[in-house]
Design an enzyme around this catalytic site. Sequence first.
Site, PDB file in Angstrom:
ATOM      1  N   LYS A  91     -13.020   1.321 -14.287  1.00 10.33           N
ATOM      2  CA  LYS A  91     -13.454  -0.016 -13.890  1.00 10.33           C
ATOM      3  C   LYS A  91     -13.998  -0.808 -15.070  1.00 10.33           C
ATOM      4  CE  LYS A  91     -12.392   0.288  -9.530  1.00 10.33           C
ATOM      5  NZ  LYS A  91     -11.309  -0.534  -8.950  1.00 10.33           N
TER       6      LYS A  91
ATOM      7  N   VAL B 168       1.321   1.660  -6.491  1.00 10.72           N
ATOM      8  CA  VAL B 168       0.944   0.711  -7.542  1.00 10.72           C
ATOM      9  C   VAL B 168       1.167   1.264  -8.937  1.00 10.72           C
ATOM     10  CG1 VAL B 168      -0.709  -0.637  -6.195  1.00 10.72           C
ATOM     11  CG2 VAL B 168      -1.475   1.465  -7.342  1.00 10.72           C
TER      12      VAL B 168
ATOM     13  N   ASN C  76      -5.984  -4.788  -6.038  1.00  8.19           N
ATOM     14  CA  ASN C  76      -7.129  -4.266  -5.297  1.00  8.19           C
ATOM     15  C   ASN C  76      -7.108  -2.752  -5.104  1.00  8.19           C
ATOM     16  OD1 ASN C  76      -9.310  -4.296  -3.062  1.00  8.19           O
ATOM     17  ND2 ASN C  76      -7.504  -3.540  -1.974  1.00  8.19           N
TER      18      ASN C  76
ATOM     19  N   ASP D 257       0.869  -1.180   0.000  1.00  5.77           N
ATOM     20  CA  ASP D 257       0.000   0.000   0.000  1.00  5.77           C
ATOM     21  C   ASP D 257       0.899   1.220   0.000  1.00  5.77           C
ATOM     22  OD1 ASP D 257      -2.042   2.089   0.805  1.00  5.77           O
ATOM     23  OD2 ASP D 257      -3.282   0.296   1.000  1.00  5.77           O
TER      24      ASP D 257
ATOM     25  N   TYR E 124     -14.346   7.062 -12.883  1.00  8.76           N
ATOM     26  CA  TYR E 124     -14.231   5.812 -12.119  1.00  8.76           C
ATOM     27  C   TYR E 124     -14.884   4.669 -12.897  1.00  8.76           C
ATOM     28  CZ  TYR E 124     -14.875   2.589  -8.149  1.00  8.76           C
ATOM     29  OH  TYR E 124     -14.868   1.508  -7.304  1.00  8.76           O
TER      30      TYR E 124
ATOM     31  N   THR F 188     -16.548   0.912   2.745  1.00  3.39           N
ATOM     32  CA  THR F 188     -15.095   0.965   2.901  1.00  3.39           C
ATOM     33  C   THR F 188     -14.646   2.424   2.875  1.00  3.39           C
ATOM     34  OG1 THR F 188     -14.629   0.922   0.529  1.00  3.39           O
ATOM     35  CG2 THR F 188     -14.932  -1.219   1.622  1.00  3.39           C
TER      36      THR F 188
END
Length: 253
Positions: free
Chosen positions: A159, A62, A88, A36, A155, A189
């Site tokens: 995705k 990432v 993820n 992370d 977004y 989350t």
Amino acid sequence: MQVAGATVIITGAASGFGKALAQRLFKKGANLLLTDISPVQFEPGDMISAGSNRFVSVRANVCNADEMRHAFQRALSEFGRIDIVVNNAGIAETLPFTKPDEASRWKQVIDVDLSAVVLGTKLALMHLLDRQQPGIIINVASLAGLYPQFFQPVYAAAKGGVVHFTRSLAPYNDEGIRVVALCPSFSPTPLLSQVGPDGRESQLKPEGLVPIELVIDAFIVIIENDKVKGGSCVRVTPQFGIDLYGIKGRSKL
């Protein structure tokens, strides 16, 4: 694939799905390399296993190829192999699309939510093919990758790219490598808190959210159920639970 004894790399492991998945997999006996951009921290008692498996954490962006290559090498030096990679890490849009955005947040969304998934998948495939070993790559997409999201258009684009990128890798089934997209509805989350207030109030009502634990159940289904072939999209919704979602419709898992 059996979880116990497998080595798993999870990106975005400091919170949300990544952190919850790490806890579940560790309890099931997996070795974990957790990455992370923020520190990966657990409360005492969070990571309990009856076996001899271990976990290590590595700070990595990432979007940075060198840092991600280092994370893969660290997994190999610690555990000797890599079996499962979970791409993820993700971020959301924080402002309406037409608002001024000096920080170019929409470009960051594309970088983290799509480009980094391509990078993580490429590194995983290169590793698995070089060693001629089977493996699993799980790319975390979203329900936003299957249906329009008017309050999160970039977004949704990112995705949607993850979904079609993953579907395009179905031929790696012939090499024993399953690349699967996980498409959960929004869940409580930290990523949800990034969504601008207009989106949260008008679209993300509690009855439309899925519990984090149900999404983690879906990860386990993908890993342990060989019937979930590479190129598949596993959807998680309040209405249908965990199912396979494809061009010809849905099927229950």
